[in-house]
Design a protein around this motif. Structure first.
Motif, PDB file in Angstrom:
ATOM      1  N   ALA A  93       0.836  -1.203   0.000  1.00 24.77           N
ATOM      2  CA  ALA A  93       0.000   0.000   0.000  1.00 24.77           C
ATOM      3  C   ALA A  93       0.872   1.255   0.000  1.00 24.77           C
ATOM      4  CB  ALA A  93      -0.921  -0.005   1.216  1.00 24.77           C
ATOM      5  N   LEU A  94       1.935   1.242   0.774  1.00 19.70           N
ATOM      6  CA  LEU A  94       2.850   2.372   0.807  1.00 19.70           C
ATOM      7  C   LEU A  94       3.498   2.584  -0.554  1.00 19.70           C
ATOM      8  CD1 LEU A  94       4.406   4.535   2.432  1.00 19.70           C
ATOM      9  CD2 LEU A  94       6.072   2.760   2.983  1.00 19.70           C
ATOM     10  N   GLY A  95       3.914   1.504  -1.196  1.00 18.70           N
ATOM     11  CA  GLY A  95       4.507   1.611  -2.523  1.00 18.70           C
ATOM     12  C   GLY A  95       3.532   2.148  -3.548  1.00 18.70           C
ATOM     13  N   LEU A  96       2.290   1.675  -3.493  1.00 23.21           N
ATOM     14  CA  LEU A  96       1.273   2.182  -4.421  1.00 23.21           C
ATOM     15  C   LEU A  96       1.058   3.680  -4.225  1.00 23.21           C
ATOM     16  CD1 LEU A  96      -1.371  -0.677  -4.260  1.00 23.21           C
ATOM     17  CD2 LEU A  96       0.013  -0.040  -6.244  1.00 23.21           C
ATOM     18  N   LEU A  97       0.932   4.097  -2.974  1.00 21.52           N
ATOM     19  CA  LEU A  97       0.723   5.514  -2.697  1.00 21.52           C
ATOM     20  C   LEU A  97       1.943   6.352  -3.069  1.00 21.52           C
ATOM     21  CD1 LEU A  97      -1.125   5.317   0.726  1.00 21.52           C
ATOM     22  CD2 LEU A  97      -2.087   5.970  -1.485  1.00 21.52           C
ATOM     23  N   TYR A  98       3.122   5.849  -2.747  1.00 25.02           N
ATOM     24  CA  TYR A  98       4.341   6.603  -3.021  1.00 25.02           C
ATOM     25  C   TYR A  98       4.530   6.811  -4.524  1.00 25.02           C
ATOM     26  CZ  TYR A  98       9.204   8.040  -3.128  1.00 25.02           C
ATOM     27  OH  TYR A  98      10.358   8.741  -3.358  1.00 25.02           O
ATOM     28  N   PHE A  99       4.419   5.749  -5.304  1.00 23.86           N
ATOM     29  CA  PHE A  99       4.690   5.863  -6.728  1.00 23.86           C
ATOM     30  C   PHE A  99       3.523   6.491  -7.490  1.00 23.86           C
ATOM     31  CE2 PHE A  99       7.910   2.808  -5.424  1.00 23.86           C
ATOM     32  CZ  PHE A  99       9.025   3.445  -5.937  1.00 23.86           C
ATOM     33  N   ARG A 100       2.310   6.356  -6.989  1.00 20.33           N
ATOM     34  CA  ARG A 100       1.202   7.098  -7.580  1.00 20.33           C
ATOM     35  C   ARG A 100       1.395   8.589  -7.312  1.00 20.33           C
ATOM     36  NH1 ARG A 100      -4.116   4.556  -6.172  1.00 20.33           N
ATOM     37  NH2 ARG A 100      -3.383   3.067  -7.688  1.00 20.33           N
ATOM     38  N   GLY A 101       1.859   8.909  -6.108  1.00 16.61           N
ATOM     39  CA  GLY A 101       2.163  10.304  -5.781  1.00 16.61           C
ATOM     40  C   GLY A 101       3.306  10.847  -6.620  1.00 16.61           C
ATOM     41  N   LEU A 102       4.297  10.011  -6.907  1.00 22.77           N
ATOM     42  CA  LEU A 102       5.403  10.423  -7.764  1.00 22.77           C
ATOM     43  C   LEU A 102       4.902  10.751  -9.169  1.00 22.77           C
ATOM     44  CD1 LEU A 102       8.457  10.775  -8.247  1.00 22.77           C
ATOM     45  CD2 LEU A 102       8.543   8.333  -8.760  1.00 22.77           C
ATOM     46  N   ARG A 103       4.010   9.919  -9.655  1.00 18.58           N
ATOM     47  CA  ARG A 103       3.436  10.166 -10.990  1.00 18.58           C
ATOM     48  C   ARG A 103       2.640  11.467 -11.002  1.00 18.58           C
ATOM     49  NH1 ARG A 103      -1.171   6.543 -13.610  1.00 18.58           N
ATOM     50  NH2 ARG A 103      -1.340   7.631 -15.584  1.00 18.58           N
ATOM     51  N   GLY A 153       7.367  -5.167  -0.177  1.00 16.41           N
ATOM     52  CA  GLY A 153       6.030  -4.677  -0.471  1.00 16.41           C
ATOM     53  C   GLY A 153       6.054  -3.381  -1.262  1.00 16.41           C
ATOM     54  N   VAL A 154       6.953  -2.474  -0.905  1.00 16.81           N
ATOM     55  CA  VAL A 154       7.093  -1.216  -1.656  1.00 16.81           C
ATOM     56  C   VAL A 154       7.477  -1.517  -3.099  1.00 16.81           C
ATOM     57  CG1 VAL A 154       8.476   0.890  -1.873  1.00 16.81           C
ATOM     58  CG2 VAL A 154       7.608   0.207   0.360  1.00 16.81           C
ATOM     59  N   LEU A 155       8.390  -2.460  -3.291  1.00 17.90           N
ATOM     60  CA  LEU A 155       8.779  -2.821  -4.655  1.00 17.90           C
ATOM     61  C   LEU A 155       7.630  -3.482  -5.413  1.00 17.90           C
ATOM     62  CD1 LEU A 155      12.415  -4.106  -4.064  1.00 17.90           C
ATOM     63  CD2 LEU A 155      11.689  -1.934  -5.057  1.00 17.90           C
ATOM     64  N   ALA A 156       6.801  -4.243  -4.732  1.00 17.12           N
ATOM     65  CA  ALA A 156       5.617  -4.831  -5.380  1.00 17.12           C
ATOM     66  C   ALA A 156       4.642  -3.725  -5.787  1.00 17.12           C
ATOM     67  CB  ALA A 156       4.940  -5.821  -4.441  1.00 17.12           C
ATOM     68  N   GLY A 157       4.479  -2.723  -4.938  1.00 13.73           N
ATOM     69  CA  GLY A 157       3.629  -1.587  -5.298  1.00 13.73           C
ATOM     70  C   GLY A 157       4.186  -0.830  -6.492  1.00 13.73           C
ATOM     71  N   ARG A 158       5.499  -0.680  -6.528  1.00  7.97           N
ATOM     72  CA  ARG A 158       6.139  -0.018  -7.666  1.00  7.97           C
ATOM     73  C   ARG A 158       5.881  -0.797  -8.950  1.00  7.97           C
ATOM     74  NH1 ARG A 158      10.471  -0.870 -10.760  1.00  7.97           N
ATOM     75  NH2 ARG A 158      11.489   0.936 -11.692  1.00  7.97           N
ATOM     76  N   ALA A 159       6.011  -2.117  -8.879  1.00  7.60           N
ATOM     77  CA  ALA A 159       5.777  -2.953 -10.063  1.00  7.60           C
ATOM     78  C   ALA A 159       4.345  -2.810 -10.552  1.00  7.60           C
ATOM     79  CB  ALA A 159       6.099  -4.408  -9.743  1.00  7.60           C
ATOM     80  N   ALA A 160       3.398  -2.741  -9.631  1.00  4.31           N
ATOM     81  CA  ALA A 160       1.990  -2.588 -10.021  1.00  4.31           C
ATOM     82  C   ALA A 160       1.754  -1.242 -10.709  1.00  4.31           C
ATOM     83  CB  ALA A 160       1.093  -2.721  -8.791  1.00  4.31           C
ATOM     84  N   ILE A 161       2.349  -0.180 -10.186  1.00  2.00           N
ATOM     85  CA  ILE A 161       2.197   1.138 -10.805  1.00  2.00           C
ATOM     86  C   ILE A 161       2.859   1.153 -12.179  1.00  2.00           C
ATOM     87  CG2 ILE A 161       2.889   3.571 -10.624  1.00  2.00           C
ATOM     88  CD1 ILE A 161       0.536   2.880  -8.844  1.00  2.00           C
ATOM     89  N   MET A 162       4.037   0.549 -12.301  1.00  2.00           N
ATOM     90  CA  MET A 162       4.720   0.520 -13.597  1.00  2.00           C
ATOM     91  C   MET A 162       3.911  -0.260 -14.635  1.00  2.00           C
ATOM     92  SD  MET A 162       7.341   2.382 -13.292  1.00  2.00           S
ATOM     93  CE  MET A 162       8.274   1.996 -14.742  1.00  2.00           C
ATOM     94  N   ARG A 163       3.260  -1.359 -14.210  1.00  2.00           N
ATOM     95  CA  ARG A 163       2.406  -2.098 -15.146  1.00  2.00           C
ATOM     96  C   ARG A 163       1.242  -1.240 -15.612  1.00  2.00           C
ATOM     97  NH1 ARG A 163       3.275  -6.606 -11.859  1.00  2.00           N
ATOM     98  NH2 ARG A 163       1.391  -6.119 -10.706  1.00  2.00           N
ATOM     99  N   SER A 164       0.634  -0.490 -14.689  1.00  2.00           N
ATOM    100  CA  SER A 164      -0.506   0.335 -15.071  1.00  2.00           C
ATOM    101  C   SER A 164      -0.075   1.473 -15.998  1.00  2.00           C
ATOM    102  CB  SER A 164      -1.225   0.879 -13.839  1.00  2.00           C
ATOM    103  OG  SER A 164      -0.457   1.865 -13.189  1.00  2.00           O
ATOM    104  N   VAL A 165       1.106   2.017 -15.772  1.00  2.00           N
ATOM    105  CA  VAL A 165       1.608   3.088 -16.648  1.00  2.00           C
ATOM    106  C   VAL A 165       1.909   2.538 -18.044  1.00  2.00           C
ATOM    107  CG1 VAL A 165       3.569   4.655 -17.004  1.00  2.00           C
ATOM    108  CG2 VAL A 165       2.468   4.532 -14.777  1.00  2.00           C
ATOM    109  N   LYS A 166       2.468   1.346 -18.123  1.00  2.00           N
ATOM    110  CA  LYS A 166       2.738   0.736 -19.418  1.00  2.00           C
ATOM    111  C   LYS A 166       1.450   0.487 -20.195  1.00  2.00           C
ATOM    112  CE  LYS A 166       7.113  -1.475 -18.373  1.00  2.00           C
ATOM    113  NZ  LYS A 166       7.810  -2.752 -18.196  1.00  2.00           N
TER     114      LYS A 166
END
Length: 101
Positions: A27-37, A84-97
């Motif tokens: 959840a932290l990774g999803l929020l962090y990388f969504r916030g980065l985007r 978990g943060v890296l898993a969130g990052r991977a999920a955000i990167m998949r959605s961006v792709k």
């Protein structure tokens, strides 16, 4: 037969705690990388420089605070939260792709 981990807790209890920590890290990774985007969009869109820098600092401070709390619990919780943060990052990167395709 009950497996006892070195910290004195049962195997199921420790596993449950690690799963919760992994979920929190995700959840932290999803929020962090969504916030980065979102922050990158603001920066590219010409928003206030102070706002974008402030949001970036706040995002990084939240990540650092959560990782600091995890590190106080030990090496294994810190590792699980980071995974978990890296898993969130991977999920955000998949959605961006998918959006870019």
């Amino acid at each position: 037969m009950t497996l006892i981990w070195p910290n004195g807790m049962s195997g199921w209890h420790t596993t449950l705690i690690l799963l919760v920590e992994f979920g929190a890290g995700t959840a932290l990774g999803l929020l962090y990388f969504r916030g980065l985007r979102w922050n990158a969009r603001l920066f590219a869109g010409g928003a206030s420089l102070g706002l974008t820098i402030g949001l970036g600092i706040a995002r990084f401070a939240c990540l650092a605070a959560i990782l600091m709390l995890a590190s106080r619990a030990g090496a294994m919780p810190l590792l699980v939260v980071v995974l978990g943060v890296l898993a969130g990052r991977a999920a955000i990167m998949r959605s961006v792709k998918r959006l870019a395709a």
